[in-house]
Design an enzyme around this catalytic site. Sequence first.
Site, short mmCIF file in Angstrom:
data_model
loop_
_atom_site.label_atom_id
_atom_site.label_comp_id
_atom_site.label_asym_id
_atom_site.label_seq_id
_atom_site.Cartn_x
_atom_site.Cartn_y
_atom_site.Cartn_z
CB THR A 1 -0.95 0.01 1.22
OG1 THR A 1 -1.77 1.19 1.16
CG2 THR A 1 -0.21 -0.01 2.53
CG HIS B 1 5.25 -11.27 16.93
ND1 HIS B 1 6.26 -12.04 16.42
CD2 HIS B 1 5.80 -10.59 17.99
CE1 HIS B 1 7.37 -11.86 17.12
NE2 HIS B 1 7.11 -10.98 18.08
#
Length: 425
Positions: free
Chosen positions: A344, A396
């Site tokens: 993006t 994560h």
Amino acid sequence: MAEIKVPELAESITEGTIAQWLKQPGDTVEKGEFIVELETDKVNVEVISEEAGVVQELMAAEGDTVEVGQVIAIVGEGSGEAAASEPAEQKEEETKSTGVPAETSAPATQEAVEEAPAAEEQSSSDRTIASPAARKLAREKGIDLASISPVDPMGRVRVQDVEAHSSKPAKSAPAKTEAPKAAASGASSDEENGRIVREKMSRRRQTIAKRLLEVKQSTAMLTTFNEIDMTNVMALRSRKKDDFLKNNDVKLGFMSFFTKAVTAALKKYPYVNAELDGTDVLLKQFYDVGIAVSTEEGLVVPIVRDTDKKNFAEIEASIGELATKARDKKLSIADMTGGSFTITNGGVFGSLMSTPILNGTQVGILGMHTIQKRPIAVGDNIEIRPMMYVALSYDHRVIDGSDSVGFLKMVKDLIENPEDLLLQG
């Protein structure tokens, strides 16, 4: 006679909203011609007629929510003129059966006379030229399109015209009638005096909001940052852009460099190109990179397929084609599903730094930002260099800190040394 039904949209989409009828009762329609535009959670879909004929009846109005398989229109045989003559034939039959002309069977009333201007006003609104997005916004705000003064010299009403019209101060009504209305609707006094304008979110905006919230609540998302010296890639682009355009009929931009750098980094760090499925990690053996595109109704992410197999020109051409389809609302469901990673670019709007949110089930997204000249230490000297902050948001649960930092560092190194991209294959 043929029924127009809402087609299968996608595995996860079961309903849509009638954005705009492209044909009205009495209109002639050819086989394969578009008859209605549907707005879904992801894209706008134009539905065709499987038969040629005349639109007999619309079973749903603009703004209605319709489900897959639902009948929304009827197309019958004949021509538009034949359809238009049906009411006259019906009146003739009434005259024969009753002996009284249909138009004089009941005396005209003042109420009927008063309704005529309203009918004229409605037809005037229907004749107004407007984009589908503008029609939808006007409908949500309860604004008559015919009352809007467009900026476009051709007279086409656009979203900004509707917004400008809605921002004009509302005419005040007598206090006696306003109080009950406020009580019934629950509107605040600020709404009643025009200080607050209530606006219904579009279906797509609601979907975007829902999915962003789901990502924030269901992932262990972190963001790591770095900065890239854009000197070398800007110089290379400046030297080669004219020849590139001449040879490939497409402009050389920075997105192809970043897409190729990301693809190389995904190969080295495969867990960034993965997806979490329960307790399993799905390591994707393909490289389909989503490129976020801003549209009037929000951000969409069409996919550039097989970026490991495409050259710079093919990537630039794919990005340009998808961006055009996105802004023209021509993207298909297939254009937006199955991506493995997303890029993006907030830099086109001047963003200096941000923390992008993961896209769907993907575990990584790269955020590009504006290029800004800053003083940088180069050896023992201070130089002014064009710098860009980049951000990698990642899940994560799948990606360790070392992989996320290594991935972003590799993207940085490849952009700062763009010739090395040629060695990546």
